[in-house]
Design a protein around this motif. Structure first.
Motif, PDB file in Angstrom:
ATOM      1  N   PRO A 251      13.026 -37.701   4.637  1.00  0.00           N
ATOM      2  CA  PRO A 251      12.270 -37.065   3.560  1.00  0.00           C
ATOM      3  C   PRO A 251      11.037 -37.877   3.161  1.00  0.00           C
ATOM      4  CG  PRO A 251      14.610 -36.899   3.110  1.00  0.00           C
ATOM      5  CD  PRO A 251      14.470 -37.799   4.308  1.00  0.00           C
ATOM      6  N   GLN A 252      11.151 -39.194   3.173  1.00  0.00           N
ATOM      7  CA  GLN A 252      10.008 -40.021   2.797  1.00  0.00           C
ATOM      8  C   GLN A 252       8.828 -39.808   3.753  1.00  0.00           C
ATOM      9  OE1 GLN A 252      13.143 -41.015   2.952  1.00  0.00           O
ATOM     10  NE2 GLN A 252      13.646 -41.983   1.004  1.00  0.00           N
ATOM     11  N   THR A 253       9.111 -39.754   5.039  1.00  0.00           N
ATOM     12  CA  THR A 253       8.044 -39.543   6.016  1.00  0.00           C
ATOM     13  C   THR A 253       7.362 -38.203   5.815  1.00  0.00           C
ATOM     14  OG1 THR A 253       9.072 -40.962   7.686  1.00  0.00           O
ATOM     15  CG2 THR A 253       7.556 -39.273   8.480  1.00  0.00           C
ATOM     16  N   MET A 254       8.149 -37.169   5.566  1.00  0.00           N
ATOM     17  CA  MET A 254       7.581 -35.827   5.477  1.00  0.00           C
ATOM     18  C   MET A 254       6.913 -35.539   4.137  1.00  0.00           C
ATOM     19  SD  MET A 254      10.102 -33.284   7.633  1.00  0.00           S
ATOM     20  CE  MET A 254      11.650 -33.657   6.802  1.00  0.00           C
ATOM     21  N   TYR A 255       7.511 -35.980   3.047  1.00  0.00           N
ATOM     22  CA  TYR A 255       7.083 -35.495   1.739  1.00  0.00           C
ATOM     23  C   TYR A 255       6.278 -36.493   0.917  1.00  0.00           C
ATOM     24  CZ  TYR A 255      10.948 -32.476   3.139  1.00  0.00           C
ATOM     25  OH  TYR A 255      11.785 -31.657   3.857  1.00  0.00           O
ATOM     26  N   ASP A 256       6.408 -37.796   1.201  1.00  0.00           N
ATOM     27  CA  ASP A 256       5.723 -38.775   0.364  1.00  0.00           C
ATOM     28  C   ASP A 256       4.193 -38.697   0.415  1.00  0.00           C
ATOM     29  OD1 ASP A 256       7.664 -39.941  -1.127  1.00  0.00           O
ATOM     30  OD2 ASP A 256       7.854 -41.765   0.077  1.00  0.00           O
ATOM     31  N   PRO A 257       3.564 -38.410   1.565  1.00  0.00           N
ATOM     32  CA  PRO A 257       2.098 -38.351   1.541  1.00  0.00           C
ATOM     33  C   PRO A 257       1.559 -37.353   0.517  1.00  0.00           C
ATOM     34  CG  PRO A 257       2.846 -38.564   3.796  1.00  0.00           C
ATOM     35  CD  PRO A 257       4.085 -38.355   2.960  1.00  0.00           C
ATOM     36  N   LEU A 258       2.121 -36.153   0.462  1.00  0.00           N
ATOM     37  CA  LEU A 258       1.685 -35.180  -0.545  1.00  0.00           C
ATOM     38  C   LEU A 258       2.074 -35.647  -1.944  1.00  0.00           C
ATOM     39  CD1 LEU A 258       0.590 -32.122  -0.978  1.00  0.00           C
ATOM     40  CD2 LEU A 258       3.004 -31.670  -1.412  1.00  0.00           C
ATOM     41  N   TYR A 259       3.304 -36.123  -2.088  1.00  0.00           N
ATOM     42  CA  TYR A 259       3.783 -36.542  -3.405  1.00  0.00           C
ATOM     43  C   TYR A 259       2.902 -37.647  -3.972  1.00  0.00           C
ATOM     44  CZ  TYR A 259       7.009 -37.631  -7.176  1.00  0.00           C
ATOM     45  OH  TYR A 259       7.561 -37.819  -8.421  1.00  0.00           O
ATOM     46  N   ASN A 260       2.623 -38.650  -3.172  1.00  0.00           N
ATOM     47  CA  ASN A 260       1.831 -39.766  -3.656  1.00  0.00           C
ATOM     48  C   ASN A 260       0.399 -39.368  -3.986  1.00  0.00           C
ATOM     49  OD1 ASN A 260       4.059 -41.403  -3.366  1.00  0.00           O
ATOM     50  ND2 ASN A 260       3.412 -42.263  -1.412  1.00  0.00           N
ATOM     51  N   ALA A 261      -0.102 -38.339  -3.291  1.00  0.00           N
ATOM     52  CA  ALA A 261      -1.487 -37.910  -3.513  1.00  0.00           C
ATOM     53  C   ALA A 261      -1.650 -37.082  -4.780  1.00  0.00           C
ATOM     54  CB  ALA A 261      -1.981 -37.109  -2.307  1.00  0.00           C
ATOM     55  N   TYR A 262      -0.612 -36.322  -5.184  1.00  0.00           N
ATOM     56  CA  TYR A 262      -0.829 -35.332  -6.248  1.00  0.00           C
ATOM     57  C   TYR A 262       0.187 -35.353  -7.380  1.00  0.00           C
ATOM     58  CZ  TYR A 262      -4.150 -33.316  -2.971  1.00  0.00           C
ATOM     59  OH  TYR A 262      -5.209 -33.143  -2.124  1.00  0.00           O
ATOM     60  N   ALA A 263       1.272 -36.106  -7.267  1.00  0.00           N
ATOM     61  CA  ALA A 263       2.340 -36.009  -8.255  1.00  0.00           C
ATOM     62  C   ALA A 263       1.927 -36.428  -9.653  1.00  0.00           C
ATOM     63  CB  ALA A 263       3.554 -36.833  -7.812  1.00  0.00           C
ATOM     64  N   ALA A 264       0.886 -37.212  -9.778  1.00  0.00           N
ATOM     65  CA  ALA A 264       0.412 -37.592 -11.103  1.00  0.00           C
ATOM     66  C   ALA A 264      -0.460 -36.511 -11.729  1.00  0.00           C
ATOM     67  CB  ALA A 264      -0.372 -38.902 -11.031  1.00  0.00           C
ATOM     68  N   ARG A 265      -0.784 -35.461 -10.933  1.00  0.00           N
ATOM     69  CA  ARG A 265      -1.712 -34.425 -11.399  1.00  0.00           C
ATOM     70  C   ARG A 265      -1.101 -33.030 -11.441  1.00  0.00           C
ATOM     71  NH1 ARG A 265      -6.048 -35.563  -6.863  1.00  0.00           N
ATOM     72  NH2 ARG A 265      -7.059 -33.686  -7.708  1.00  0.00           N
ATOM     73  N   LYS A 266      -0.146 -32.767 -10.538  1.00  0.00           N
ATOM     74  CA  LYS A 266       0.413 -31.424 -10.412  1.00  0.00           C
ATOM     75  C   LYS A 266       1.905 -31.505 -10.108  1.00  0.00           C
ATOM     76  CE  LYS A 266      -3.438 -29.128 -10.873  1.00  0.00           C
ATOM     77  NZ  LYS A 266      -3.659 -28.135 -11.962  1.00  0.00           N
ATOM     78  N   PRO A 267       2.688 -30.510 -10.532  1.00  0.00           N
ATOM     79  CA  PRO A 267       4.088 -30.457 -10.108  1.00  0.00           C
ATOM     80  C   PRO A 267       4.174 -30.119  -8.626  1.00  0.00           C
ATOM     81  CG  PRO A 267       3.521 -28.483 -11.334  1.00  0.00           C
ATOM     82  CD  PRO A 267       2.320 -29.399 -11.424  1.00  0.00           C
ATOM     83  N   VAL A 268       5.234 -30.600  -7.984  1.00  0.00           N
ATOM     84  CA  VAL A 268       5.393 -30.485  -6.543  1.00  0.00           C
ATOM     85  C   VAL A 268       6.469 -29.452  -6.211  1.00  0.00           C
ATOM     86  CG1 VAL A 268       6.004 -31.729  -4.418  1.00  0.00           C
ATOM     87  CG2 VAL A 268       4.654 -32.869  -6.213  1.00  0.00           C
ATOM     88  N   PHE A 269       6.178 -28.613  -5.208  1.00  0.00           N
ATOM     89  CA  PHE A 269       7.057 -27.533  -4.776  1.00  0.00           C
ATOM     90  C   PHE A 269       7.302 -27.718  -3.277  1.00  0.00           C
ATOM     91  CE2 PHE A 269       7.622 -22.650  -5.539  1.00  0.00           C
ATOM     92  CZ  PHE A 269       8.760 -22.628  -4.741  1.00  0.00           C
ATOM     93  N   VAL A 270       8.544 -27.950  -2.888  1.00  0.00           N
ATOM     94  CA  VAL A 270       8.897 -27.964  -1.463  1.00  0.00           C
ATOM     95  C   VAL A 270       9.151 -26.509  -1.071  1.00  0.00           C
ATOM     96  CG1 VAL A 270      10.438 -28.882   0.309  1.00  0.00           C
ATOM     97  CG2 VAL A 270       9.872 -30.275  -1.692  1.00  0.00           C
ATOM     98  N   THR A 271       8.144 -25.878  -0.490  1.00  0.00           N
ATOM     99  CA  THR A 271       8.157 -24.422  -0.315  1.00  0.00           C
ATOM    100  C   THR A 271       8.919 -23.959   0.921  1.00  0.00           C
ATOM    101  OG1 THR A 271       6.003 -24.626   0.770  1.00  0.00           O
ATOM    102  CG2 THR A 271       6.011 -24.046  -1.569  1.00  0.00           C
ATOM    103  N   GLU A 272       9.032 -24.811   1.924  1.00  0.00           N
ATOM    104  CA  GLU A 272       9.838 -24.495   3.107  1.00  0.00           C
ATOM    105  C   GLU A 272      10.538 -25.758   3.552  1.00  0.00           C
ATOM    106  OE1 GLU A 272       8.250 -22.236   6.372  1.00  0.00           O
ATOM    107  OE2 GLU A 272       6.684 -21.340   5.114  1.00  0.00           O
ATOM    108  N   ILE A 273      11.868 -25.677   3.638  1.00  0.00           N
ATOM    109  CA  ILE A 273      12.669 -26.821   4.057  1.00  0.00           C
ATOM    110  C   ILE A 273      13.966 -26.302   4.634  1.00  0.00           C
ATOM    111  CG2 ILE A 273      13.496 -27.034   1.661  1.00  0.00           C
ATOM    112  CD1 ILE A 273      14.151 -29.952   2.243  1.00  0.00           C
ATOM    113  N   ALA A 274      14.431 -26.931   5.683  1.00  0.00           N
ATOM    114  CA  ALA A 274      15.745 -26.686   6.246  1.00  0.00           C
ATOM    115  C   ALA A 274      16.039 -27.822   7.206  1.00  0.00           C
ATOM    116  CB  ALA A 274      15.821 -25.331   6.952  1.00  0.00           C
ATOM    117  N   ALA A 275      17.269 -27.855   7.700  1.00  0.00           N
ATOM    118  CA  ALA A 275      17.671 -28.902   8.633  1.00  0.00           C
ATOM    119  C   ALA A 275      18.297 -28.268   9.856  1.00  0.00           C
ATOM    120  CB  ALA A 275      18.667 -29.858   7.969  1.00  0.00           C
ATOM    121  N   ALA A 276      17.887 -28.732  11.024  1.00  0.00           N
ATOM    122  CA  ALA A 276      18.559 -28.336  12.256  1.00  0.00           C
ATOM    123  C   ALA A 276      19.931 -28.995  12.302  1.00  0.00           C
ATOM    124  CB  ALA A 276      17.722 -28.741  13.462  1.00  0.00           C
ATOM    125  N   ASP A 277      20.850 -28.372  13.016  1.00  0.00           N
ATOM    126  CA  ASP A 277      22.200 -28.908  13.170  1.00  0.00           C
ATOM    127  C   ASP A 277      22.270 -29.648  14.497  1.00  0.00           C
ATOM    128  OD1 ASP A 277      24.850 -29.485  13.213  1.00  0.00           O
ATOM    129  OD2 ASP A 277      25.557 -27.434  12.918  1.00  0.00           O
TER     130      ASP A 277
END
Length: 341
Positions: A251-277
């Motif tokens: 999750p850190q690899t996938m989501y942190d770049p966006l989170y770190n760029a905007y989390a102080a300015r806007k709420p964050v929405f993980v709009t598409e997520i799933a896991a392969a089995d």
């Protein structure tokens, strides 16, 4: 990895991209984007980073769909083999002991966006993913009638609605992606602001605008950085992204770049997520990692799981109940206080 696309029935042309997705609510639903695994030698993932301290919310955060401090609205794109939509909703309510807070629906650009959603339970917030088009189709004014009609229809819902227009623009698999529009991120920004202005003129004040990237830039070149596509704080209510566990990414690899760029300015929405089995408890392990990840990042306020097994051309079962362990992990996440939004 070979990248493929399954476009909806009304799509005019095939583009190079990644697999799959048609939803019963839209006549030309766009494909699901599956991230390129990090083992692809052409891709160098952004190293995981520690999240920056994020506020618990500012006045007006989220626009018409308000952000709730320390609460995540949890929902899904839901399409289960052999079941109607109502049956799938009932199954998930029985399994999870709760209903979906968000239901994700896909529509083509020329589809009639809904003016009523009687099939959705009360207090459910729709996430409308609305396909884009090449930039000139918007900026020329030739699509004004389509845009205005869409705005009026969503205004008639008379309830808050998430709108995610032309998502994953930092990829090369959609006709509205920057790489397919002369590598011109500013053209995307201009289109977004153009739509926003027309929606405001049509009185669609119930629309929360969700700007949503793909977790990695494809191709990974300077002209295609996701930040270059950001329309500006005045035009965005939520920032979002697509990120699937297909190549054992964290999750850190996938989501942190966006989170770190905007989390102080806007709420964050993980709009598409799933896991392969990948066998055993691998699917459940990713869900548990994601739950812990969200617990440590207070600006995440919404998550829409891609909960389906209907995409026959893709060798992945994205259902949360693909096995007993994955269902148990998802149930625990859904029952936690963090996901009580």
């Amino acid at each position: 990895m070979t990248r493929r696309v399954l476009l909806g029935a009304a799509a005019a042309a095939a583009v190079s991209g990644v697999a799959v997705g048609i939803h019963q609510f839209g006549s030309s639903a766009p494909p699901l984007s599956v991230p390129t695994p990090s083992r692809d030698p052409s891709f160098s993932p952004t190293p995981p980073a520690s999240p920056e301290p994020a506020p618990v919310g500012k006045p007006g955060w989220g626009g018409p769909v308000p952000f709730k401090a320390d609460r995540v609205m949890l929902g899904a794109y839901l399409d289960l083999s052999g079941m109607t939509f109502a049956q799938a909703m009932a199954l998930r309510r029985h399994q999870l002991g709760r209903g979906e807070k968000i239901i994700h629906l896909f529509y083509g650009f020329t589809d009639h966006l809904p003016s009523s959603l009687s099939d959705l339970p009360a207090n459910t917030i729709p996430l409308i993913s609305w396909r884009g088009v090449p930039y000139q189709n918007i900026l020329s004014g030739h699509s004004d009638s389509i845009i205005k009609a869409a705005a009026r229809n969503l205004a008639r819902l008379r309830q808050p609605v998430f709108l995610r227009w032309a998502w994953e623009m930092n990829g090369n698999w959609y006709p509205w992606g920057g790489p397919n529009n002369d590598n011109n991120p500013q053209g995307y920004v201009d289109c977004w602001r153009y739509l926003h202005r027309l929606f405001t003129q049509q009185g669609a004040h119930n629309v929360a605008w969700v700007w949503s990237i793909n977790w990695n830039n494809r191709p990974p070149v300077a002209s295609n950085r996701f930040q270059s596509y950001y329309p500006g704080d005045s035009y965005v209510d939520w920032v979002g992204l697509s990120g699937y566990d297909l190549g054992h990414e964290s999750p850190q690899t996938m989501y942190d770049p966006l989170y770190n760029a905007y989390a102080a300015r806007k709420p964050v929405f993980v709009t598409e997520i799933a896991a392969a089995d990948f066998g055993g408890v691998t699917k459940g392990d990713f869900i548990r990692k994601f739950s812990a990840y969200v617990a440590a990042r207070p600006a995440i306020g919404a998550v829409a799981w891609f909960d389906t097994d209907t995409h026959k051309d893709a060798p992945y079962n994205w259902r949360i109940d693909a096995n007993a362990d994955s269902l148990a992990a998802y149930k625990a996440m859904a029952a936690s206080a963090r996901f009580a939004g």
